[in-house]
Write an enzyme that holds these catalytic residues in place. Structure first.
Site, PDB file in Angstrom:
ATOM      1  N   ASP A  89       0.817  -1.218   0.000  1.00  0.00           N
ATOM      2  CA  ASP A  89       0.000   0.000   0.000  1.00  0.00           C
ATOM      3  C   ASP A  89       0.852   1.270   0.000  1.00  0.00           C
ATOM      4  O   ASP A  89       0.342   2.347  -0.281  1.00  0.00           O
ATOM      5  CB  ASP A  89      -0.927   0.023   1.215  1.00  0.00           C
ATOM      6  CG  ASP A  89      -1.994  -1.041   1.139  1.00  0.00           C
ATOM      7  OD1 ASP A  89      -2.333  -1.460   0.016  1.00  0.00           O
ATOM      8  OD2 ASP A  89      -2.487  -1.466   2.196  1.00  0.00           O
ATOM      9  N   TYR A 106      -5.555 -11.056  -5.125  1.00  0.00           N
ATOM     10  CA  TYR A 106      -4.316 -11.432  -4.447  1.00  0.00           C
ATOM     11  C   TYR A 106      -3.120 -11.516  -5.379  1.00  0.00           C
ATOM     12  O   TYR A 106      -1.974 -11.478  -4.933  1.00  0.00           O
ATOM     13  CB  TYR A 106      -4.533 -12.728  -3.663  1.00  0.00           C
ATOM     14  CG  TYR A 106      -5.469 -12.476  -2.510  1.00  0.00           C
ATOM     15  CD1 TYR A 106      -4.988 -11.921  -1.330  1.00  0.00           C
ATOM     16  CD2 TYR A 106      -6.837 -12.671  -2.633  1.00  0.00           C
ATOM     17  CE1 TYR A 106      -5.845 -11.608  -0.296  1.00  0.00           C
ATOM     18  CE2 TYR A 106      -7.705 -12.354  -1.598  1.00  0.00           C
ATOM     19  CZ  TYR A 106      -7.193 -11.825  -0.434  1.00  0.00           C
ATOM     20  OH  TYR A 106      -8.047 -11.487   0.590  1.00  0.00           O
ATOM     21  N   ARG A 145      -0.146  -8.992  -5.105  1.00  0.00           N
ATOM     22  CA  ARG A 145       0.873  -9.069  -4.045  1.00  0.00           C
ATOM     23  C   ARG A 145       1.581 -10.410  -4.012  1.00  0.00           C
ATOM     24  O   ARG A 145       2.590 -10.549  -3.322  1.00  0.00           O
ATOM     25  CB  ARG A 145       0.254  -8.777  -2.679  1.00  0.00           C
ATOM     26  CG  ARG A 145      -0.573  -9.899  -2.090  1.00  0.00           C
ATOM     27  CD  ARG A 145      -1.208  -9.475  -0.766  1.00  0.00           C
ATOM     28  NE  ARG A 145      -1.747 -10.620  -0.057  1.00  0.00           N
ATOM     29  CZ  ARG A 145      -2.619 -10.540   0.928  1.00  0.00           C
ATOM     30  NH1 ARG A 145      -3.062  -9.358   1.322  1.00  0.00           N
ATOM     31  NH2 ARG A 145      -3.057 -11.615   1.548  1.00  0.00           N
TER      32      ARG A 145
END
Lengths: 405, 405
Positions: free
Chosen positions: A138, A295, A298
């Protein structure tokens, strides 16, 4: 120098390079004669209170390098957010194993845990050095130019949008992709790096730093579609209305919250689907498709920024140096010192702990649906070397024979 | 030899290597002295009826090589499925431009178009050679060992599941990912290549070649979760009930169909979300996450099997040879002749046209929730060189001090 016993753990969401930091702690610690033990806690702080430790001294160097090149937390992770009692229990376990140095690789929640544990150790007069090693896709840690994990995830987002833009040009319509980022829009903003030509997508980018108005969004999409015959949109999962309520949460029939009180925004395609339904219903555009990167952004095996891998290794090496040579507590941070060069510093845990950095106004276009060139200048050095390139035909038209209109 | 004028087009869903085939046609055709023109039709057959041609002779070789390495149809694509009248209109345009050779890179719908156009040309006594060049990530063309585009998409799926498996091991729960494939399960089945260790996911794989029973699915998930404390599931978007109705369509509130009468299964996260909701409601497992890989699996920039890239180039070169040297019509096909070696042949258009190949029974595990070792033997040579590898810690446990139970 007195004997040292090291414990390292990984917390929060995995990244593509979090194991570089794990390897960095272990390999740097091996250089110090006073280090007697190097343990890893399985599944973060939960492994600490459960005494679930592995002996990292028994990992070969070659194998650690292979693990370093593997995405996702090799020690396992946790979403537990320890309160005072939890941290006191952690401290009891650290004392039982005579741990002298605790390294926690994680985001802002993890840094807060390090802060509490360090404070409790000091209160108890127990000689513990506790260091937070930054990671988060992030990119929302205070006091950091950027955080390990973000550049590789940004590279994934860039490669995804570059491909999606080509796909959308081949089969025109509207394409909406939802990118991770609850409060900070950095990762969604990275989609802008996918553009090469002026008409390349993403044509619109919506970030949680600005209030999301559905009517403005629909008008934006319609305007791009009218101009180009297609439209690629990047949307952060954290977009919210003027009251601060997330667009995703407003629409989710059953809202799921984790132990931190956070609404589940990932692991569902609801936001993309809803936005597509709105576009179909309100603009009359027929081919509207939505993806949620989920997902993969990441954890995808094989999409790493070499700059990110190197920095994730170095912040961990420096963490060990700050603790063992410098005898200090704190949170390791990356500062940009050149174009492109960084320095790695240690800042007080309070700067990072449980706080959230968002994008600077200078990175956000005035219209609220794009980023600025300043953001691209900031981002580009992070994406690493060997970025794949997209090329289009020059496409010289052939004169019509039948239809000369 | 009489003068030749070539037209090439791309149809159906883009792939990572469809531009290798485009470059293959153009670069091979440049070797023939009798070739006067090399045109590309924009957006497939639609570009033919609209006389929307580009002059590919004016593309430099170097630039064509860059386009070849770029995913998604550089000429643009279409979902139009021409009927007889449409094909007659195409033929009129081909005649107006004195096109002698038509190459259409596409799937089984595209091969059917080539078949009709070739038949109409023959009826009209117009000397046209028409060749279908195979491509589809679904791997569902008859008479082919495999089809260009599938290996790169399979590599993406493999890399995605390898990463998702690690992420799920770090933060345990149930993870369900939906993979493209309406009737053929090859691409979903490719997820099995992500496994290294016996407990690696995907632990369950559901394919459209078998009837999907929701109760069996839930029992399977619960059993894996009880055994491993986690579960990674690969699901094809085309799974269906005993009546043949797709699970996705059954749940979609508004069913959208394209010009081929196909239900829209891609570009929505509904199937993954529904399956996750079912798991949460019926098994009591709390952390359940779903992803839909969506368009990334066919368009992601930077995930290509080198075997696939080479073969996509070669099928197109051979197509030009079959037409210009052999004066033949047909559909180019890949046959496996060794481990690993292929031959490229020309088969009658009728073998491929509008038909669908599905997975052999020998590739499907008896339990209906996995593939066989024979499928992995079939798949592995296609994935290409330099596959990223995942490594896990050896993780030697440390004896507990406080809790000796």
């Amino acid at each position: 120098m007195s004997a040292a016993r090291i414990l390292v753990a990984q917390g929060g969401g995995p990244t593509a390079v979090i194991n570089q930091s794990l390897a960095g702690v272990v390999l740097e610690a091996r250089r110090y004669g006073q280090v007697e033990r190097i343990y890893g806690a399985r599944h973060g702080v939960r492994g600490v209170i459960n005494e679930d430790f592995v002996d990292l001294a028994q990992e070969t160097t070659l194998h650690l390098e292979r693990v370093a090149a593997t995405p996702a937390s090799a020690l396992g992770s946790t979403r537990d957010k320890p309160d005072l009692a939890y941290c006191q229990k952690m401290l009891a376990v650290l004392r039982a194993h005579a741990i002298t140095h605790f390294f926690y690789i994680g985001g802002n929640d993890s840094s807060d845990t390090v802060r509490i544990v360090a404070e409790e150790a000091a209160k108890a007069g127990y000689p513990l050095r506790a260091i937070h090693i930054p990671k988060t896709i992030d990119n929302d840690l205070m006091g950091n130019d950027h955080t390990p994990g973000f550049p590789s995830a940004a590279r994934f987002v860039m490669q995804a949008f570059a491909g999606a833009n080509l796909d959308n040009a081949a089969l025109p319509g509207v394409y909406v992709a939802v990118v991770m980022g609850r409060h900070a829009g950095f990762l969604t903003a990275a989609s802008a790096a996918a553009r090469t030509h002026p008409d390349d997508g993403p044509h619109l980018i919506y970030l949680p730093e600005r209030v999301f108005h559905i009517e403005t969004f629909l008008a934006d999409v319609k305007a791009v579609y009218t101009r180009l015959g297609r439209c690629v949109v990047a949307v952060s999962e954290g977009i919210h209305d003027a009251s601060g309520e997330s667009i995703a949460a407003r629409l989710a029939s059953a809202v799921e919250r984790d132990a931190h009180g956070n609404v589940q925004l990932s692991g569902t395609g609801a936001l993309a689907d809803l936005l597509c339904d709105e576009i179909k219903a309100k603009t009359g555009i027929k081919r509207v498709r939505g993806d949620t990167f989920g997902y993969l952004q990441r954890s995808f095996l094989g999409c790493v920024s070499d700059v990110d891998a190197r920095e994730a290794r170095e912040v961990a090496e420096r963490a060990v140096q700050f603790a063992l040579q410098g005898d200090r507590n704190g949170s390791v941070a990356i500062r940009r010192t050149g174009d492109y060069a960084i320095d790695i510093v240690l800042q007080p845990l309070e700067v990072v702990a449980a706080r959230t950095r968002v994008m600077d106004d200078a990175f956000l276009a005035a219209a609220g649906n794009d980023v600025t060139p300043a953001f691209l200048d900031y981002l580009r050095p992070l994406l690493g070397s060997g970025l794949p390139q997209a090329a289009r035909l020059r496409a010289v038209p052939v004169a019509k024979v039948l239809d000369r209109g």
